[in-house]
Design an enzyme around this catalytic site. Structure first.
Site, mmCIF file in Angstrom:
data_model
loop_
_atom_site.group_PDB
_atom_site.id
_atom_site.type_symbol
_atom_site.label_atom_id
_atom_site.label_comp_id
_atom_site.label_asym_id
_atom_site.label_seq_id
_atom_site.Cartn_x
_atom_site.Cartn_y
_atom_site.Cartn_z
ATOM 1 N N LYS A 71 -4.562 -9.816 39.666
ATOM 2 C CA LYS A 71 -3.487 -10.802 39.843
ATOM 3 C C LYS A 71 -3.009 -11.369 38.510
ATOM 4 O O LYS A 71 -1.805 -11.471 38.262
ATOM 5 C CB LYS A 71 -3.978 -11.916 40.762
ATOM 6 N N THR A 73 -3.300 -9.945 35.605
ATOM 7 C CA THR A 73 -2.661 -8.846 34.876
ATOM 8 C C THR A 73 -1.218 -8.668 35.328
ATOM 9 O O THR A 73 -0.311 -8.490 34.501
ATOM 10 C CB THR A 73 -3.450 -7.540 35.095
ATOM 11 N N ARG A 94 -4.242 -20.396 34.295
ATOM 12 C CA ARG A 94 -5.377 -21.309 34.142
ATOM 13 C C ARG A 94 -6.251 -20.890 32.966
ATOM 14 O O ARG A 94 -6.205 -19.740 32.529
ATOM 15 C CB ARG A 94 -6.236 -21.302 35.418
ATOM 16 N N LYS A 105 -17.596 -12.091 37.444
ATOM 17 C CA LYS A 105 -16.169 -11.770 37.482
ATOM 18 C C LYS A 105 -15.602 -11.338 36.136
ATOM 19 O O LYS A 105 -14.711 -10.508 36.049
ATOM 20 C CB LYS A 105 -15.390 -12.988 38.004
ATOM 21 N N ALA A 273 -10.305 -21.856 42.939
ATOM 22 C CA ALA A 273 -9.562 -21.978 44.195
ATOM 23 C C ALA A 273 -10.465 -21.958 45.415
ATOM 24 O O ALA A 273 -10.023 -22.318 46.502
ATOM 25 C CB ALA A 273 -8.524 -20.862 44.308
ATOM 26 N N PHE A 301 -7.565 -16.546 43.523
ATOM 27 C CA PHE A 301 -8.011 -15.748 44.658
ATOM 28 C C PHE A 301 -6.831 -15.364 45.550
ATOM 29 O O PHE A 301 -5.727 -15.159 45.064
ATOM 30 C CB PHE A 301 -9.129 -16.465 45.423
ATOM 31 N N PHE A 381 -3.864 1.666 39.969
ATOM 32 C CA PHE A 381 -5.094 2.045 39.277
ATOM 33 C C PHE A 381 -5.056 3.551 39.000
ATOM 34 O O PHE A 381 -4.409 4.305 39.739
ATOM 35 C CB PHE A 381 -6.322 1.710 40.137
ATOM 36 N N TRP A 409 -1.036 -2.659 33.664
ATOM 37 C CA TRP A 409 -2.261 -2.551 32.885
ATOM 38 C C TRP A 409 -2.096 -1.470 31.816
ATOM 39 O O TRP A 409 -2.424 -1.681 30.651
ATOM 40 C CB TRP A 409 -3.457 -2.209 33.786
#
Length: 553
Positions: A71, A73, A94, A105, A273, A301, A381, A409
């Site tokens: 998200k 990215t 954030r 994470k 979140a 999230f 991906f 990405w």
């Protein structure tokens, strides 16, 4: 294939003064933190008050899985893509917490060629904002215990102190502790505990304040606990709001950085979140809206957590509109929600993907409840097959849903041009919140549980029922609610992936965050102090003799 940190270290940064100049900022509008970071003046928002607001685009996603969603990215890549199309875009994110960075994470600066830089500093100590919140939070804890030790004039009941100490690391051993041991000179023994800094109410207060004055007023209203007669005790009663505000006077200033393509980015605040409201600061978002034609921001999230709170809490506190929503999904995560294990994700599986689409559909319905236009971003991906991405696109198009394949990405802004073009074409619709503030607390909880999570109903524990009645009597019933729930599932059971049905949301307890201006509702077993996994990310992190950081992601 280069790693995120290798790409970040090989990217060419412009002096942050050049980024500021591109935003038409004068030297007095910011303070340099080295050559690559700056603090924006807290007075800047007032200086820009007569400028029109740019469009605010919220980026959310499906529920996270170990397969990854990307998200942040996509948020960075979309901002870069808009810049390539000639739009004045400002990204707002954030600040990462050291808990996830050193835990499971990892960091939160985007990835690949869509990162905010300097990635290493952003993911570690940055400009010290989280450390200041930690210090301010623990000053309040010290003042509470000192007040009790010095005679307890306020008659605080040590058994009913709500305020906990914090640390910006995952440490399960500190969830429940006893303080004040060692005899009369060392304080009054009592049960206490630690939250992670991102879960401190001061973090929420900082992110929901509209000015330094508002910050101080919110801090003064924080309820730290209750007297033996069950009267709320506030920071104002302890006469420490001034000192706490002083410790946060620099932290309230948003941080200006840049992306791998030198697009401006403002990073400020970092509430989780799943246990807080999961959005960057109001000051950062509103400043970005005055500086850019488009503000690309994210909420933590999935749409069941961050997006719901962004739209029901943050926009209310900040009094601003949201123009469109981007919902990020990946082939890999949808297959996991469709029942595929992580080790089998590289194998094409049409049936699992089809099943996983029901999970995406629920998040689409959530955004539809708010009446906002939305676009699905398929975050590509390397292992995704053309058949799989085509399936998602065809599924969306057959239902009249806007969708764009993104490859930010690997390709940076170039890989987000289709998404950016569709964002530009969105038209504002009628925004509505999920509940009315005049609704009872129980009604608000039920609406979120049923409309957003898809639950049949809610079940309040005996303790939660008493708290609902007590909070209503205190006059707190008209505040918005902030649901604390697992991020992994639409339900309160992290193992129930996909689109679960036939479930009840169990309400364990409520907490009054009066300074932040909401009531926190704890569901299931969600923790405010996470623990470290069996193999923490910190085991892979190192620094060489010349200061080069390795293993950070």
């Amino acid at each position: 294939m280069k790693t995120d940190i290798e790409i970040a270290q090989q990217s060419k940064l412009k002096p942050i003064s050049e980024i500021a100049k591109a935003l038409d900022l004068a030297p007095e509008d910011y303070e340099l933190y080295g050559n690559s970071k700056a603090k924006l003046s807290e007075q800047l928002i007032g200086k820009l008050r007569n400028r029109p607001n740019g469009k605010i685009i919220l980026v959310t996603s499906i529920n996270p899985t170990p397969a990854g969603e990307g998200k942040s990215t996509v948020t960075v890549g979309l901002g870069q893509a808009l810049y390539k199309l000639g739009e004045k875009a400002v990204i707002t994110l954030r600040e990462p917490s050291l808990g996830p960075v050193m835990g499971l994470k990892g960091g939160a600066a985007g990835g690949g060629y869509s990162q905010v830089l300097p990635m290493e500093e952003i993911n570690l100590h940055f400009t010290g904002d989280l450390h200041a919140i930690t210090s301010a939070n623990n000053l309040l804890s010290a003042m509470i215990d000192n007040h009790i030790h010095q005679g307890n004039v306020l008659n605080i009941d040590p058994r009913r102190i709500e305020w906990k100490r914090v640390m910006d690391v995952n440490d399960r051993a500190l969830r429940q502790v006893v303080t004040g041991l060692g005899g009369p000179l060392h304080g009054i023994p009592r049960e206490d505990g630690f939250n992670i800094t991102a879960a401190s109410e001061l973090m929420a207060v900082l992110c929901l304040a509209n000015s330094l004055e508002d910050l101080k007023a919110r801090i003064s209203r924080i309820v730290i606990g209750y007297t033996y007669e069950e009267r709320p005790v506030t920071v104002k009663d302890l006469e420490v709001e001034g000192a706490i505000t002083l410790l946060l006077k620099d932290s309230i200033k948003p941080n200006l950085v840049q992306t791998t393509e030198n697009t401006p980015a403002i990073i400020h605040g970092g509430p989780f979140a799943n246990i807080a409201h999961g959005c960057n600061s109001i000051i950062a978002t509103k400043t970005a809206a005055k500086l850019g034609d488009y503000v690309i921001t994210e909420a933590g999230f999935g749409a069941d957590l961050g997006a719901e709170k962004f739209l029901d809490i943050k926009t209310l506190a900040g009094d601003f509109e949201t123009d469109a929503v981007v919902i990020v999904a990946t082939v890999r995560a949808l297959k996991m929600h469709g029942g595929v294990s992580k080790q089998d994700l590289d194998t094409e599986n049409a049936e699992a993907l089809k099943s996983g689409m029901e999970h995406l559909h629920k998040h689409i319905e959530t955004i539809q409840h708010f009446g906002l236009p939305y676009i699905i971003a398929i975050n590509k991906f390397p292992a995704d097959t053309e058949a799989e991405t085509n399936f998602i696109q065809a599924w969306c198009e057959s239902r009249g849903i806007e969708v764009a394949l993104t490859d930010v990405w690997a390709r940076g802004g170039e890989g987000g041009l289709e998404l950016a073009s569709k964002v530009i074409q969105t038209s504002t619709e009628t925004f509505k919140r999920l509940y009315d503030l005049d609704d009872t607390l129980e009604t608000k909880i039920r609406k979120v549980a049923q409309l957003v999570y898809g639950a049949d109903d809610i079940e309040l524990s005996p303790a939660a029922k008493k708290q609902v009645l007590f909070f209503e009597v205190q006059g707190w019933g008209k505040l918005p609610i902030c649901m604390a729930k697992t991020q992994y599932s639409l339900s309160d059971n992290p193992k129930r992936l996909g689109r679960p049905s036939g479930f009840t949301i169990n309400i364990r307890e409520l907490k009054a965050s009066i300074g932040a201006g909401f009531i926190v509702v704890f569901t299931g077993d969600v923790m405010t102090m996470p623990g470290l996994p069996e193999k923490p990310a910190s085991k892979q992190i190192d620094v060489s003799e010349d200061g080069t950081i390795k293993g950070l992601f």
